[in-house]
Design a protein around this motif. Structure first.
Motif, short mmCIF file in Angstrom:
data_model
loop_
_atom_site.label_atom_id
_atom_site.label_comp_id
_atom_site.label_asym_id
_atom_site.label_seq_id
_atom_site.Cartn_x
_atom_site.Cartn_y
_atom_site.Cartn_z
N GLU A 107 0.90 -1.18 0.03
CA GLU A 107 0.01 0.20 0.02
C GLU A 107 0.89 1.28 0.05
OE1 GLU A 107 -3.72 1.98 2.47
OE2 GLU A 107 -2.44 0.34 3.30
N PRO A 108 0.48 2.29 -0.78
CA PRO A 108 1.49 3.34 -1.06
C PRO A 108 1.62 4.28 0.35
CG PRO A 108 -0.61 3.90 -2.29
CD PRO A 108 -0.48 2.35 -1.74
N LEU A 109 2.67 4.75 0.64
CA LEU A 109 2.66 5.70 1.68
C LEU A 109 2.12 6.86 1.49
CD1 LEU A 109 4.27 5.85 4.72
CD2 LEU A 109 5.94 7.26 3.37
N ALA A 164 -6.37 15.76 12.41
CA ALA A 164 -7.89 16.18 12.41
C ALA A 164 -7.91 17.42 13.20
CB ALA A 164 -8.43 14.93 13.35
N HIS A 165 -7.17 17.87 13.91
CA HIS A 165 -7.24 19.15 14.70
C HIS A 165 -6.40 20.45 13.81
CE1 HIS A 165 -8.86 17.01 17.89
NE2 HIS A 165 -9.49 17.84 18.19
N ASN A 166 -6.12 19.84 12.53
CA ASN A 166 -5.36 21.02 11.50
C ASN A 166 -4.11 21.34 11.98
OD1 ASN A 166 -5.52 22.25 9.16
ND2 ASN A 166 -6.55 23.92 10.03
N LEU A 167 -3.25 20.66 12.74
CA LEU A 167 -2.04 20.94 13.43
C LEU A 167 -1.13 20.64 12.51
CD1 LEU A 167 -2.69 20.26 17.11
CD2 LEU A 167 -2.57 22.75 15.96
N GLY A 168 -1.13 19.92 11.55
CA GLY A 168 -0.07 19.51 10.69
C GLY A 168 -0.68 18.56 9.73
N VAL A 169 0.51 17.76 9.03
CA VAL A 169 0.35 16.88 8.08
C VAL A 169 1.25 15.80 8.41
CG1 VAL A 169 1.14 16.07 5.79
CG2 VAL A 169 0.05 18.41 6.21
N ALA A 170 0.69 14.35 8.55
CA ALA A 170 1.61 13.22 8.90
C ALA A 170 1.84 12.14 7.55
CB ALA A 170 0.72 12.47 9.97
N PHE A 171 2.47 11.11 7.68
CA PHE A 171 2.59 10.35 6.99
C PHE A 171 2.44 8.98 7.21
CE2 PHE A 171 5.20 14.20 6.35
CZ PHE A 171 4.90 14.59 4.95
N MET A 172 1.52 8.14 6.78
CA MET A 172 1.49 6.88 6.95
C MET A 172 0.52 6.13 5.75
SD MET A 172 -1.65 7.10 9.89
CE MET A 172 -0.73 8.33 10.81
N THR A 173 0.05 4.99 5.73
CA THR A 173 -0.76 4.37 4.75
C THR A 173 -2.21 4.89 5.01
OG1 THR A 173 -1.00 2.52 5.90
CG2 THR A 173 0.78 2.57 4.54
N LYS A 174 -3.08 5.00 3.96
CA LYS A 174 -4.39 5.00 4.21
C LYS A 174 -4.98 3.97 5.17
CE LYS A 174 -8.72 5.63 1.53
NZ LYS A 174 -9.38 5.72 0.25
N VAL A 197 -3.72 11.09 0.93
CA VAL A 197 -3.32 11.34 -0.54
C VAL A 197 -1.80 10.78 -0.75
CG1 VAL A 197 -2.90 12.92 -2.28
CG2 VAL A 197 -4.44 13.66 -0.28
N PRO A 198 -1.84 9.83 -1.49
CA PRO A 198 -0.54 9.01 -2.02
C PRO A 198 0.68 9.95 -2.38
CG PRO A 198 -2.32 7.76 -2.98
CD PRO A 198 -2.86 9.15 -2.58
N LEU A 199 1.76 9.80 -1.71
CA LEU A 199 2.89 10.69 -2.09
C LEU A 199 3.53 10.15 -3.42
CD1 LEU A 199 4.84 10.39 1.20
CD2 LEU A 199 4.21 12.39 0.03
N ASP A 200 3.63 11.02 -4.33
CA ASP A 200 4.32 10.85 -5.56
C ASP A 200 5.69 10.78 -5.71
OD1 ASP A 200 4.64 10.47 -8.43
OD2 ASP A 200 3.78 12.60 -8.74
N HIS A 201 6.19 9.47 -5.27
CA HIS A 201 7.64 9.34 -5.27
C HIS A 201 7.97 7.68 -5.29
CE1 HIS A 201 11.72 8.67 -3.91
NE2 HIS A 201 12.03 9.99 -4.15
N PRO A 202 8.94 7.30 -5.97
CA PRO A 202 8.98 5.72 -6.13
C PRO A 202 9.16 4.91 -4.76
CG PRO A 202 10.22 6.80 -7.80
CD PRO A 202 9.63 7.65 -6.83
N ILE A 203 9.66 5.75 -3.69
CA ILE A 203 10.08 4.91 -2.68
C ILE A 203 8.64 4.69 -1.80
CG2 ILE A 203 10.84 5.07 -0.30
CD1 ILE A 203 13.30 6.59 -1.52
N GLU A 209 5.55 -2.18 2.05
CA GLU A 209 5.25 -3.40 1.90
C GLU A 209 4.99 -3.78 3.52
OE1 GLU A 209 6.21 -6.11 -1.70
OE2 GLU A 209 7.96 -5.92 -0.33
N ARG A 210 3.78 -4.64 3.49
CA ARG A 210 3.71 -5.19 4.95
C ARG A 210 3.90 -7.04 4.77
NH1 ARG A 210 -1.44 -2.31 4.15
NH2 ARG A 210 -1.39 -0.38 5.44
N TYR A 211 4.72 -7.45 5.96
CA TYR A 211 5.06 -8.61 6.01
C TYR A 211 4.22 -9.38 6.99
CZ TYR A 211 8.73 -7.44 2.97
OH TYR A 211 9.56 -6.91 1.78
N VAL A 212 4.03 -10.48 7.07
CA VAL A 212 3.70 -11.46 8.06
C VAL A 212 4.99 -12.63 8.33
CG1 VAL A 212 2.51 -13.07 6.42
CG2 VAL A 212 1.91 -13.16 8.88
N ALA A 213 5.10 -12.67 9.70
CA ALA A 213 6.24 -13.28 9.88
C ALA A 213 6.02 -14.51 11.16
CB ALA A 213 7.54 -12.84 10.09
#
Length: 305
Positions: free
Chosen positions: A170-172, A239-249, A264-270, A275-279
């Motif tokens: 899932e994109p960051l 949610a309280h309009n104090l900034g922008v964070a970064f995580m998956t949807k 909103v997906p970040l426009d960058h190849p990285i 990826e998410r893993y199960v181990a």
């Protein structure tokens, strides 16, 4: 149980209990369909093994001695435990009971609930599910120490102890207040969002390592307005309009569904390689319920919407 280096015969204990219930060896033989001499010989052998008398005469009735009572009580308790063990074993095999411990990155719990746990809990109502959240290094250690049956995490963790498989990509995203001017964009660049106050996670968070890699690739240096150790805290700040964070949807899905934030997906190849893993621990054989969970997570192997 061992006495004098010999295992007590379950059959002999049954004969002794039958004599106690029916009052004589002959009556016990009739009730059990076994020759009276066989019962007598087996009990005599047991008395010799224990070096104690187990039977005595009370008039015309054969009764247990005090030690005979002790042995019979032991035999009955052992039979009860055996029945309980066999019943529990069958319940675990049929997945009517069990316990599964999951280790998870904090930001993946909501994804796990939506994609796997809701269905798993419905199909395994007798199985207790324990969820333990921790940073990735601690998750790896919990797998090593068998503190968890299965763990899920974001980002690569190369460790020979892990039998790890990717199960979802899932994109960051940039997590924006719903009133943010960029909230309706299909994609945003890191340069687009850095004019806003930034909300970072602690350096060991997988999402933060991706953000740092994007910033380094774009040769950007920015200091956050906030640094958090919980996804819920970061989402509340957005949610309280104090900034922008970064995580998956997926990690922000509950807030997105309530229209409190936008992802909103970040426009960058990285950002597209998150990826998410199960181990599980390499070589570990899982109990049936844990194996079913492992299989259900792998069956969710898809690109998240």
């Amino acid at each position: 149980m061992m006495f004098g280096g010999h295992e007590l015969s379950e059959r002999t204990l049954e004969y002794l209990d039958a004599v106690a219930r029916f009052g004589s060896i002959r009556s016990a033989a009739t009730a059990t369909g076994v020759n009276a001499s066989t019962i007598s010989r087996q009990i005599a052998a047991l008395e010799n093994q224990l070096a104690l008398s187990l039977l005595m005469k009370r008039g015309r009735v054969t009764a247990l001695t005090e030690m005979g009572e002790v042995v019979c009580n032991y035999a009955r308790e052992r039979a009860r435990l055996t029945r309980r063990f066999q019943s529990s074993l069958q319940e675990y095999r049929n997945l009517e009971r069990g316990h599964v411990t999951i280790g998870s990155g904090e930001g993946i719990v909501s994804v796990l609930v939506k994609t796997v746990l809701h269905r798993f809990a419905a199909s395994h109502p007798g199985v207790t599910i324990e969820i333990r959240t921790a940073p990735l290094p601690r998750l790896v250690q919990m797998v090593r120490d068998d503190e968890v049956d299965v763990c899920i995490y974001a980002g690569a963790a190369r460790d020979p102890i892990l039998n790890a498989r990717p199960f979802q990509t899932e994109p960051l995203c940039a997590i924006l207040p719903v009133t943010h001017p960029l909230a309706r964009r299909e994609k945003v660049t890191m340069e687009d969002v850095v004019a806003s106050p930034l909300i970072f996670f602690q350096p060991h968070f997988a999402a933060q390592t991706y953000v740092d890699a994007i910033l380094e690739d774009r040769q950007l240096t920015y200091f956050p307005a906030f640094r958090c150790d919980l996804f819920g805290t970061a989402l509340s700040l957005v949610a309280h309009n104090l900034g922008v964070a970064f995580m998956t949807k997926g990690a922000a899905q509950d807030y997105v569904d309530l229209n409190r934030v936008c992802a909103v997906p970040l426009d960058h190849p990285i950002a597209n390689t998150f990826e998410r893993y199960v181990a599980i621990r390499a070589g570990r054989r899982l109990m049936p319920a844990a194996f079913d969970l492992w299989r259900d997570i792998l069956s969710a192997n898809s690109v998240a919407p």
